[in-house]
Design a protein around this motif. Structure first.
Motif, PDB file in Angstrom:
ATOM      1  N   GLU A 149      14.086  -0.149 -17.272  1.00  0.00           N
ATOM      2  CA  GLU A 149      14.405  -1.566 -17.108  1.00  0.00           C
ATOM      3  C   GLU A 149      15.134  -1.815 -15.792  1.00  0.00           C
ATOM      4  OE1 GLU A 149      16.642  -2.427 -20.607  1.00  0.00           O
ATOM      5  OE2 GLU A 149      14.857  -2.837 -21.844  1.00  0.00           O
ATOM      6  N   HIS A 150      16.004  -0.876 -15.407  1.00  0.00           N
ATOM      7  CA  HIS A 150      16.729  -1.006 -14.141  1.00  0.00           C
ATOM      8  C   HIS A 150      15.765  -1.040 -12.956  1.00  0.00           C
ATOM      9  CE1 HIS A 150      19.938  -0.429 -11.179  1.00  0.00           C
ATOM     10  NE2 HIS A 150      19.211   0.540 -10.653  1.00  0.00           N
ATOM     11  N   LEU A 151      14.647  -0.308 -13.071  1.00  0.00           N
ATOM     12  CA  LEU A 151      13.681  -0.215 -11.979  1.00  0.00           C
ATOM     13  C   LEU A 151      12.488  -1.149 -12.160  1.00  0.00           C
ATOM     14  CD1 LEU A 151      13.656   3.672 -11.615  1.00  0.00           C
ATOM     15  CD2 LEU A 151      14.838   2.034 -10.146  1.00  0.00           C
ATOM     16  N   GLY A 152      12.470  -1.863 -13.293  1.00  0.00           N
ATOM     17  CA  GLY A 152      11.380  -2.787 -13.535  1.00  0.00           C
ATOM     18  C   GLY A 152      10.090  -2.126 -13.973  1.00  0.00           C
ATOM     19  N   ILE A 153      10.194  -0.966 -14.647  1.00  0.00           N
ATOM     20  CA  ILE A 153       9.016  -0.252 -15.123  1.00  0.00           C
ATOM     21  C   ILE A 153       9.228   0.118 -16.592  1.00  0.00           C
ATOM     22  CG2 ILE A 153       8.371   0.662 -12.862  1.00  0.00           C
ATOM     23  CD1 ILE A 153       9.713   3.274 -13.579  1.00  0.00           C
ATOM     24  N   SER A 154       8.161   0.562 -17.256  1.00  0.00           N
ATOM     25  CA  SER A 154       8.261   0.943 -18.661  1.00  0.00           C
ATOM     26  C   SER A 154       8.971   2.282 -18.807  1.00  0.00           C
ATOM     27  CB  SER A 154       6.858   1.047 -19.273  1.00  0.00           C
ATOM     28  OG  SER A 154       6.167   2.158 -18.726  1.00  0.00           O
ATOM     29  N   ASP A 155       9.414   2.589 -20.040  1.00  0.00           N
ATOM     30  CA  ASP A 155      10.063   3.873 -20.269  1.00  0.00           C
ATOM     31  C   ASP A 155       9.084   5.028 -20.060  1.00  0.00           C
ATOM     32  OD1 ASP A 155       8.605   3.074 -22.485  1.00  0.00           O
ATOM     33  OD2 ASP A 155       9.946   4.022 -23.920  1.00  0.00           O
ATOM     34  N   THR A 156       7.783   4.806 -20.370  1.00  0.00           N
ATOM     35  CA  THR A 156       6.783   5.846 -20.136  1.00  0.00           C
ATOM     36  C   THR A 156       6.617   6.110 -18.648  1.00  0.00           C
ATOM     37  OG1 THR A 156       5.586   5.251 -22.143  1.00  0.00           O
ATOM     38  CG2 THR A 156       4.381   6.506 -20.495  1.00  0.00           C
ATOM     39  N   ALA A 157       6.520   5.041 -17.863  1.00  0.00           N
ATOM     40  CA  ALA A 157       6.389   5.204 -16.414  1.00  0.00           C
ATOM     41  C   ALA A 157       7.636   5.864 -15.830  1.00  0.00           C
ATOM     42  CB  ALA A 157       6.146   3.852 -15.756  1.00  0.00           C
ATOM     43  N   ALA A 158       8.810   5.494 -16.359  1.00  0.00           N
ATOM     44  CA  ALA A 158      10.054   6.103 -15.880  1.00  0.00           C
ATOM     45  C   ALA A 158      10.073   7.591 -16.183  1.00  0.00           C
ATOM     46  CB  ALA A 158      11.254   5.413 -16.530  1.00  0.00           C
ATOM     47  N   SER A 159       9.613   7.969 -17.380  1.00  0.00           N
ATOM     48  CA  SER A 159       9.573   9.376 -17.763  1.00  0.00           C
ATOM     49  C   SER A 159       8.662  10.163 -16.838  1.00  0.00           C
ATOM     50  CB  SER A 159       9.090   9.511 -19.206  1.00  0.00           C
ATOM     51  OG  SER A 159       8.910  10.868 -19.553  1.00  0.00           O
ATOM     52  N   GLN A 160       7.469   9.628 -16.573  1.00  0.00           N
ATOM     53  CA  GLN A 160       6.520  10.309 -15.701  1.00  0.00           C
ATOM     54  C   GLN A 160       7.062  10.431 -14.280  1.00  0.00           C
ATOM     55  OE1 GLN A 160       3.024   7.914 -16.049  1.00  0.00           O
ATOM     56  NE2 GLN A 160       2.312   8.968 -17.887  1.00  0.00           N
ATOM     57  N   ARG A 161       7.603   9.330 -13.767  1.00  0.00           N
ATOM     58  CA  ARG A 161       8.092   9.331 -12.386  1.00  0.00           C
ATOM     59  C   ARG A 161       9.268  10.282 -12.227  1.00  0.00           C
ATOM     60  NH1 ARG A 161       8.779   3.531  -9.698  1.00  0.00           N
ATOM     61  NH2 ARG A 161       6.600   3.514 -10.387  1.00  0.00           N
ATOM     62  N   PHE A 162      10.157  10.319 -13.231  1.00  0.00           N
ATOM     63  CA  PHE A 162      11.313  11.212 -13.168  1.00  0.00           C
ATOM     64  C   PHE A 162      10.858  12.669 -13.171  1.00  0.00           C
ATOM     65  CE2 PHE A 162      15.693  12.359 -13.626  1.00  0.00           C
ATOM     66  CZ  PHE A 162      15.699  13.487 -14.426  1.00  0.00           C
ATOM     67  N   ARG A 163       9.938  13.018 -14.091  1.00  0.00           N
ATOM     68  CA  ARG A 163       9.467  14.401 -14.177  1.00  0.00           C
ATOM     69  C   ARG A 163       8.783  14.844 -12.885  1.00  0.00           C
ATOM     70  NH1 ARG A 163       7.046  12.867 -19.038  1.00  0.00           N
ATOM     71  NH2 ARG A 163       5.000  13.432 -18.202  1.00  0.00           N
ATOM     72  N   ARG A 164       7.982  13.952 -12.315  1.00  0.00           N
ATOM     73  CA  ARG A 164       7.277  14.321 -11.089  1.00  0.00           C
ATOM     74  C   ARG A 164       8.241  14.434  -9.906  1.00  0.00           C
ATOM     75  NH1 ARG A 164       3.082  10.490 -13.424  1.00  0.00           N
ATOM     76  NH2 ARG A 164       1.598  11.931 -14.355  1.00  0.00           N
ATOM     77  N   GLY A 165       9.261  13.593  -9.895  1.00  0.00           N
ATOM     78  CA  GLY A 165      10.253  13.689  -8.836  1.00  0.00           C
ATOM     79  C   GLY A 165      11.027  14.990  -8.914  1.00  0.00           C
TER      80      GLY A 165
END
Length: 230
Positions: free
Chosen positions: A189-205
């Motif tokens: 929510e802080h980044l304006g994306i879904s929790d699924t997208a946040a999970s994927q982006r965090f793992r890939r980062g």
């Protein structure tokens, strides 16, 4: 490469996820067979056995797939294989993506559609893909389109800007604290994306950071061309 982030209005898995919206689904791979059939590999993440049970029951009833099979379970995620059928097969876009040389970077699946992150070789390929969708009645909603500029588009340590942003937010908001001060939904929510997208982006980062620092220092820096940029 031209990267397009968009929602694809395919009926594939729609009914399943309308019944089990709490399950998070991520596309892994598609394969074509005999020039007609399309097989899917996808991950489902749930909070427990009951949710997986409901998800698998919904899969069995879903008119968009046949022969769904759970292949393996890893850390609360199950990998499934299924074959598209009916309207989902008629409107499958994976064959045309292969034909035009597009690279699927990431896809998350919801009842509202498939959120796609795909790199196309040129603008002609982009136009051909979306023309195909229009001709076959596949609804698309483009969120973002941009020219990928290779290494120059990445920030330090091989991170893209979006990967750097979510890792920094995870630290600042307390996602990495013990106990955590925010969860994935709040981080998204802080980044304006879904929790699924946040999970994927965090793992890939995290993976990109480890591969290009710790593994690189050990002489094992590995880069995968098929890794999505965020």
């Amino acid at each position: 490469m031209i990267v397009v982030e968009f929602r694809l209005g395919t009926p594939a898995l729609r009914e399943t996820l309308s019944r089990t919206s709490e399950v998070r689904v991520e596309w892994e791979r598609s394969d074509t067979a005999d020039g007609e059939r399309v097989h899917l590999l996808f991950w489902a993440e749930a909070d427990g056995t009951d949710e997986f049970g409901a998800f698998e029951a919904a899969l069995e009833d879903d008119p968009s797939v046949t022969a769904p099979t759970a292949l393996v379970e890893v850390g609360g995620r199950r990998l499934y294989r299924a074959e598209l059928r009916g309207e989902a097969l008629e409107r499958a876009v994976y064959p045309v993506l292969v034909e035009i040389g597009a690279v699927v970077r990431a896809v998350t699946v919801t009842a509202s559609g498939w959120e796609c992150h795909i790199a196309f070789p040129d603008r002609a390929a982009v136009d051909r893909f979306f023309d195909h969708c229009d001709e076959h009645g596949v609804e698309t909603t483009v969120h973002r389109l941009y020219q990928e500029r290779g290494e120059g588009s990445e920030s330090s340590f091989g991170l893209t800007e979006s990967q750097r942003e979510i890792l920094a937010a995870a630290v600042e908001l307390g996602y990495l604290d013990v106990p955590r001060r925010v969860d994935l939904k709040e981080l998204g929510e802080h980044l304006g994306i879904s929790d699924t997208a946040a999970s994927q982006r965090f793992r890939r980062g995290v993976r990109a950071l480890v591969e290009r620092t710790l593994l690189a220092m050990a002489g094992d820096g590995r880069e995968r061309d098929d890794d999505p940029p965020d």
